[in-house]
Motif scaffolding. Sequence first.
Motif, short mmCIF file in Angstrom:
data_model
loop_
_atom_site.label_atom_id
_atom_site.label_comp_id
_atom_site.label_asym_id
_atom_site.label_seq_id
_atom_site.Cartn_x
_atom_site.Cartn_y
_atom_site.Cartn_z
N GLU A 116 -39.98 70.03 40.86
CA GLU A 116 -40.49 70.80 41.82
C GLU A 116 -39.90 70.76 43.28
O GLU A 116 -40.11 70.48 44.41
CB GLU A 116 -41.94 70.46 42.16
CG GLU A 116 -42.92 70.60 40.92
CD GLU A 116 -44.26 70.09 41.30
OE1 GLU A 116 -45.29 70.60 40.41
OE2 GLU A 116 -44.72 69.21 42.18
N HIS B 76 -34.32 67.74 39.79
CA HIS B 76 -35.43 67.26 40.40
C HIS B 76 -36.42 68.03 40.04
O HIS B 76 -36.35 69.21 39.65
CB HIS B 76 -35.08 67.18 41.88
CG HIS B 76 -36.07 66.05 42.71
ND1 HIS B 76 -37.47 66.33 43.02
CD2 HIS B 76 -35.85 64.89 43.19
CE1 HIS B 76 -37.94 65.39 43.68
NE2 HIS B 76 -36.99 64.32 43.60
N ILE C 208 -41.36 71.40 46.79
CA ILE C 208 -42.25 70.74 47.27
C ILE C 208 -41.53 69.27 47.39
O ILE C 208 -41.84 68.51 46.39
CB ILE C 208 -43.58 70.91 46.28
CG1 ILE C 208 -43.72 72.24 45.96
CG2 ILE C 208 -44.70 70.17 46.86
CD1 ILE C 208 -44.94 72.56 44.98
N GLY C 209 -41.31 68.76 48.67
CA GLY C 209 -40.94 67.41 48.67
C GLY C 209 -39.86 67.47 49.68
O GLY C 209 -39.48 68.17 50.57
N TYR C 210 -39.08 66.38 49.60
CA TYR C 210 -38.19 65.92 50.73
C TYR C 210 -36.82 66.61 50.48
O TYR C 210 -35.88 66.21 51.27
CB TYR C 210 -37.94 64.63 50.91
CG TYR C 210 -39.30 63.65 51.52
CD1 TYR C 210 -39.70 64.09 52.69
CD2 TYR C 210 -40.07 62.72 50.65
CE1 TYR C 210 -40.91 63.42 53.26
CE2 TYR C 210 -41.19 62.10 51.25
CZ TYR C 210 -41.40 62.20 52.53
OH TYR C 210 -42.60 61.96 53.10
N TYR D 37 -37.70 62.42 45.23
CA TYR D 37 -37.90 62.79 46.60
C TYR D 37 -39.38 63.17 46.77
O TYR D 37 -39.65 64.15 47.65
CB TYR D 37 -36.90 63.86 46.85
CG TYR D 37 -35.54 63.09 47.60
CD1 TYR D 37 -35.51 62.88 48.82
CD2 TYR D 37 -34.37 63.16 46.50
CE1 TYR D 37 -34.21 62.12 49.33
CE2 TYR D 37 -33.20 62.75 47.21
CZ TYR D 37 -33.18 62.26 48.31
OH TYR D 37 -32.05 61.60 48.88
N GLN D 38 -40.22 62.98 45.70
CA GLN D 38 -41.57 63.03 45.98
C GLN D 38 -42.52 61.85 46.09
O GLN D 38 -43.31 61.70 47.09
CB GLN D 38 -42.16 63.93 44.72
CG GLN D 38 -41.52 65.46 44.96
CD GLN D 38 -42.25 66.46 43.92
OE1 GLN D 38 -41.92 66.02 42.51
NE2 GLN D 38 -42.83 67.29 44.26
N GLN D 39 -42.47 60.93 45.02
CA GLN D 39 -43.24 59.78 45.19
C GLN D 39 -42.78 58.60 44.41
O GLN D 39 -43.52 57.57 44.61
CB GLN D 39 -44.99 60.10 44.84
CG GLN D 39 -45.10 60.53 43.27
CD GLN D 39 -45.06 62.04 43.27
OE1 GLN D 39 -44.16 62.73 42.91
NE2 GLN D 39 -46.20 62.57 43.46
N TRP E 188 -38.21 62.33 40.26
CA TRP E 188 -39.49 62.47 41.21
C TRP E 188 -39.29 61.86 42.37
O TRP E 188 -39.91 61.48 43.53
CB TRP E 188 -40.80 61.84 40.66
CG TRP E 188 -41.78 63.13 39.84
CD1 TRP E 188 -42.85 63.74 40.04
CD2 TRP E 188 -41.46 63.58 38.44
NE1 TRP E 188 -43.36 64.54 39.01
CE2 TRP E 188 -42.58 64.25 38.29
CE3 TRP E 188 -40.39 63.35 37.49
CZ2 TRP E 188 -42.60 65.04 36.68
CZ3 TRP E 188 -40.46 63.84 36.32
CH2 TRP E 188 -41.58 64.64 35.99
N THR F 297 -44.41 59.08 49.60
CA THR F 297 -45.10 60.19 48.57
C THR F 297 -45.48 61.28 49.33
O THR F 297 -45.82 61.15 50.75
CB THR F 297 -46.24 59.51 48.04
OG1 THR F 297 -47.21 60.40 47.30
CG2 THR F 297 -47.40 58.97 49.03
N ILE F 298 -45.64 62.46 48.81
CA ILE F 298 -45.96 63.70 49.49
C ILE F 298 -47.17 63.86 49.56
O ILE F 298 -47.98 64.97 50.12
CB ILE F 298 -45.32 64.74 48.91
CG1 ILE F 298 -45.51 65.00 47.37
CG2 ILE F 298 -43.69 64.68 49.14
CD1 ILE F 298 -45.17 66.31 46.73
#
Length: 440
Positions: free
Chosen positions: A175, A173, A178-180, A119-121, A117, A297-298
């Motif tokens: 999702e 990764h 949805i993210g970076y 590249y998301q949070q 996670w 965080t996204i």
Amino acid sequence: MNSLLTTPDRPHMVCLWDFTWYTRTGPGEPFEDLDRAFAQARERGYDTIRICAMPFLLFGSGIDTSAFGLGPLGGEFGQRVRWYDVRHETTIDARAHLVELFRAADRHDVGVIASSWEYQQSPSFAATPEWYEALHAVDPEDRAVVLADAHADLADLLDQEGLGHRLVLTELHNEVQIGYLTDGLGAGGGDDAVRALTPRLERGIARFRRRHPDRPVTVNYGGVPVGALNALPADLDALVVHPYVYGVLQELIDTFGLRGPVEEFDEDRARELLRPDAPGLAAWSVPEGQEWRTRATIMSVAEVYVHDWCDPEAWDHWLYDRLDAHRAAMYEKLALWLEAAAEAAAGRGIPLILGEGYVGYTPLHGRFEEDRFGAELCRHAVREAARLGAWGAVVCSNAAPHHPMWSDVALQRQCAEILTGGSLPASVTGSSVTGSSVTG
């Protein structure tokens, strides 16, 4: 290849431990005692967990993680938000903690799906911004390949420790659209992002496969990208999707502008959801000097604010008051998504896994997913997963040690029995376990 993934003797019940297994290890927290968390999972019918294995932090960042600091976002910010309600500052030897997780999984006969996670949070909970900064220093074109190498190093470590047989599946990764990971593509979200990401992801999968040709590898997708299923990477070993149907929850999000630009947030109207003592949005943020956490965080600031300050009963009443207009469509969407995903997986000859789902993202103390409609949707989803021959599924994303739904043992066992046809594994039903169900 790992036989648990390729030749399952029954569907598998997956529990979403995400990054919380390392962010919430303090006194009284749900992962203070890993053995206890695993024992509780087995009691509820789970035989697989899905985690952020922090691969980039451990193997790609260059950061010394032997005494790695973690903690809350700051003050009361995020303390009534699912996944963000970290209570204590902690220090862990991150690599040793990962190895201990796999040792505990081995003791309790549980398989592990390793994802990221990051590249998301995940980095937003670190004591300092170095993890976040190291992630974003990687060229977006190279991020999937860097993650692949990190995951491959993780698999090497597990093999060295005699624990490689517990690694069921590697997801580069979580999702991915949805993210970076989508930085620089200019594709927005949805199916366009799914298609645009495929070349990057294919390079990452190829890198992992060169290093571990006998280990299954994939990525996973938020929702079910029904309009782009033919554009997914060609060489996936599993199709992992997150069928959040939203419906009436999406109406709430759109009505109050929870995920749009902050200037579109309708603060005055949101008062019907908020507690009387809620401050204004402008007064609610991380402490001064910690702004990097909101970039790591996204999650949108408005959504954090409303989750933190809503009256959970008012939130749930808002949803129930409008549910009838959405009920049928939510079931229809779930049916369409699951049928499409099952057909796509069957066409590729790979297993289907429902790694998250089913309503959507609700406040920590809201009970829409636990009560009445939400609980029945969970039962329906696992019933459909069993009918469609899915390799495994979650009860729902909120059924995990760090959510209030964990206390509903009966619902989780019922869903596990629905998915498995009543054939819970021996260590769940109380019989002795004489050997591992996972072989290398």
